[in-house]
Design a protein around this motif. Structure first.
Motif, PDB file in Angstrom:
ATOM      1  N   LEU A  27       0.808  -1.223   0.000  1.00  0.00           N
ATOM      2  CA  LEU A  27       0.000   0.000   0.000  1.00  0.00           C
ATOM      3  C   LEU A  27       0.840   1.271   0.000  1.00  0.00           C
ATOM      4  CD1 LEU A  27      -3.044  -0.849   2.289  1.00  0.00           C
ATOM      5  CD2 LEU A  27      -2.857  -0.933  -0.196  1.00  0.00           C
ATOM      6  N   SER A  28       1.985   1.269   0.669  1.00  0.00           N
ATOM      7  CA  SER A  28       2.795   2.491   0.697  1.00  0.00           C
ATOM      8  C   SER A  28       3.255   2.870  -0.711  1.00  0.00           C
ATOM      9  CB  SER A  28       3.994   2.341   1.630  1.00  0.00           C
ATOM     10  OG  SER A  28       4.896   1.369   1.153  1.00  0.00           O
TER      11      SER A  28
ATOM     12  N   ARG B 231      -2.505  12.741  -6.070  1.00  0.00           N
ATOM     13  CA  ARG B 231      -3.912  12.800  -5.689  1.00  0.00           C
ATOM     14  C   ARG B 231      -4.358  11.574  -4.898  1.00  0.00           C
ATOM     15  NH1 ARG B 231      -7.946  14.413  -9.961  1.00  0.00           N
ATOM     16  NH2 ARG B 231      -8.887  15.589  -8.276  1.00  0.00           N
ATOM     17  N   SER B 232      -3.427  10.916  -4.225  1.00  0.00           N
ATOM     18  CA  SER B 232      -3.782   9.774  -3.386  1.00  0.00           C
ATOM     19  C   SER B 232      -3.042   9.863  -2.059  1.00  0.00           C
ATOM     20  CB  SER B 232      -3.457   8.453  -4.090  1.00  0.00           C
ATOM     21  OG  SER B 232      -2.066   8.301  -4.208  1.00  0.00           O
ATOM     22  N   VAL B 233      -3.607   9.201  -1.064  1.00  0.00           N
ATOM     23  CA  VAL B 233      -3.005   9.192   0.272  1.00  0.00           C
ATOM     24  C   VAL B 233      -3.543   7.984   1.024  1.00  0.00           C
ATOM     25  CG1 VAL B 233      -4.815  10.579   1.416  1.00  0.00           C
ATOM     26  CG2 VAL B 233      -2.457  10.661   2.265  1.00  0.00           C
ATOM     27  N   TYR B 234      -2.746   7.461   1.940  1.00  0.00           N
ATOM     28  CA  TYR B 234      -3.234   6.436   2.863  1.00  0.00           C
ATOM     29  C   TYR B 234      -2.773   6.826   4.253  1.00  0.00           C
ATOM     30  CZ  TYR B 234      -5.005   2.082   4.664  1.00  0.00           C
ATOM     31  OH  TYR B 234      -5.755   1.163   5.373  1.00  0.00           O
TER      32      TYR B 234
ATOM     33  N   GLY C 229      -7.649   5.168   2.946  1.00  0.00           N
ATOM     34  CA  GLY C 229      -7.002   5.971   1.925  1.00  0.00           C
ATOM     35  C   GLY C 229      -7.963   6.592   0.936  1.00  0.00           C
ATOM     36  N   ILE C 230      -7.402   7.538   0.185  1.00  0.00           N
ATOM     37  CA  ILE C 230      -8.094   8.188  -0.925  1.00  0.00           C
ATOM     38  C   ILE C 230      -7.285   7.893  -2.174  1.00  0.00           C
ATOM     39  CG2 ILE C 230      -8.569  10.444  -2.013  1.00  0.00           C
ATOM     40  CD1 ILE C 230     -10.615   9.834   0.118  1.00  0.00           C
ATOM     41  N   TYR C 231      -7.999   7.510  -3.243  1.00  0.00           N
ATOM     42  CA  TYR C 231      -7.342   7.181  -4.495  1.00  0.00           C
ATOM     43  C   TYR C 231      -8.272   7.607  -5.633  1.00  0.00           C
ATOM     44  CZ  TYR C 231      -4.053   4.499  -7.337  1.00  0.00           C
ATOM     45  OH  TYR C 231      -3.070   4.134  -8.224  1.00  0.00           O
TER      46      TYR C 231
ATOM     47  N   PHE D 207      -8.251  15.767   2.668  1.00  0.00           N
ATOM     48  CA  PHE D 207      -7.264  15.585   1.604  1.00  0.00           C
ATOM     49  C   PHE D 207      -7.949  15.639   0.231  1.00  0.00           C
ATOM     50  CE2 PHE D 207      -5.182  12.879  -1.500  1.00  0.00           C
ATOM     51  CZ  PHE D 207      -3.890  13.385  -1.501  1.00  0.00           C
ATOM     52  N   ALA D 208      -9.075  14.941   0.096  1.00  0.00           N
ATOM     53  CA  ALA D 208      -9.792  14.896  -1.180  1.00  0.00           C
ATOM     54  C   ALA D 208     -10.213  16.298  -1.624  1.00  0.00           C
ATOM     55  CB  ALA D 208     -11.005  13.970  -1.066  1.00  0.00           C
TER      56      ALA D 208
END
Length: 161
Positions: free
Chosen positions: A45-46, A53-56, A70-72, A109-110
């Motif tokens: 996942l990292s 535009r993504s984060v976990y 997360g956001i993807y 974040f989104a």
């Protein structure tokens, strides 16, 4: 009072987060194809979330990983829709506001990434999760968006950001 921290996923977190996702799905009898349980990306996942535009986010309680989300960008969907993904907490950490904190971070974040909508897929067996998503203003859709590959997920939800 326990110390709760939210941080970006690191390579050292991959194994623990993968274990949490798989163990939670197993607890609900959802350890089967068409769910996150079968995602090959789960062990990396990292790396997966190390794209624009993504984060976990990983939640820790007194240093112990409790879960994450997360956001993807929505696979196969329009650029203005993101997906809330892999939102899982170990049972010992539920009901303490940790999931709300993680989701708030994800949605913030989104918005900063100029997404206009956030989509998610879940299953009816995850009753508390569905209630939490409804609390955040996610509403139910009649069918899926994008192409996530999670054909077992039959609850599709969307939120305007």
């Amino acid at each position: 009072m326990p110390s709760i921290t939210i941080s970006l996923i690191q390579p050292d977190d991959n194994q623990t987060i993968a274990y949490i996702v798989r163990s939670v799905l197993t607890d609900f009898g959802l350890n089967r194809p068409g769910t996150a349980f079968a995602d090959t990306a789960l062990d990396h996942l990292s790396e997966i979330y190390n794209v624009p535009r993504s984060v976990y986010y990983v939640a820790r309680v007194d240093g112990e990983i409790a879960g994450g989300a997360g956001i993807y960008p929505l696979e196969g969907g329009p650029a203005h829709i993101c997906e809330l993904q892999k939102m899982y907490l170990l049972p010992a950490f539920r009901g303490k506001g940790i999931a709300r904190t993680i989701i708030e971070n994800c949605l913030d974040f989104a918005r900063k990434e100029n997404y206009t909508h956030c989509y998610l897929e879940t299953m009816p067996e995850l009753v508390q999760a569905v209630k939490l998503y409804e609390y955040f203003g996610f509403y139910h859709l009649d069918g899926p968006l994008g192409n996530t590959g999670h054909f077992t997920c039959i609850n599709w939800m969307l939120k305007e950001l």
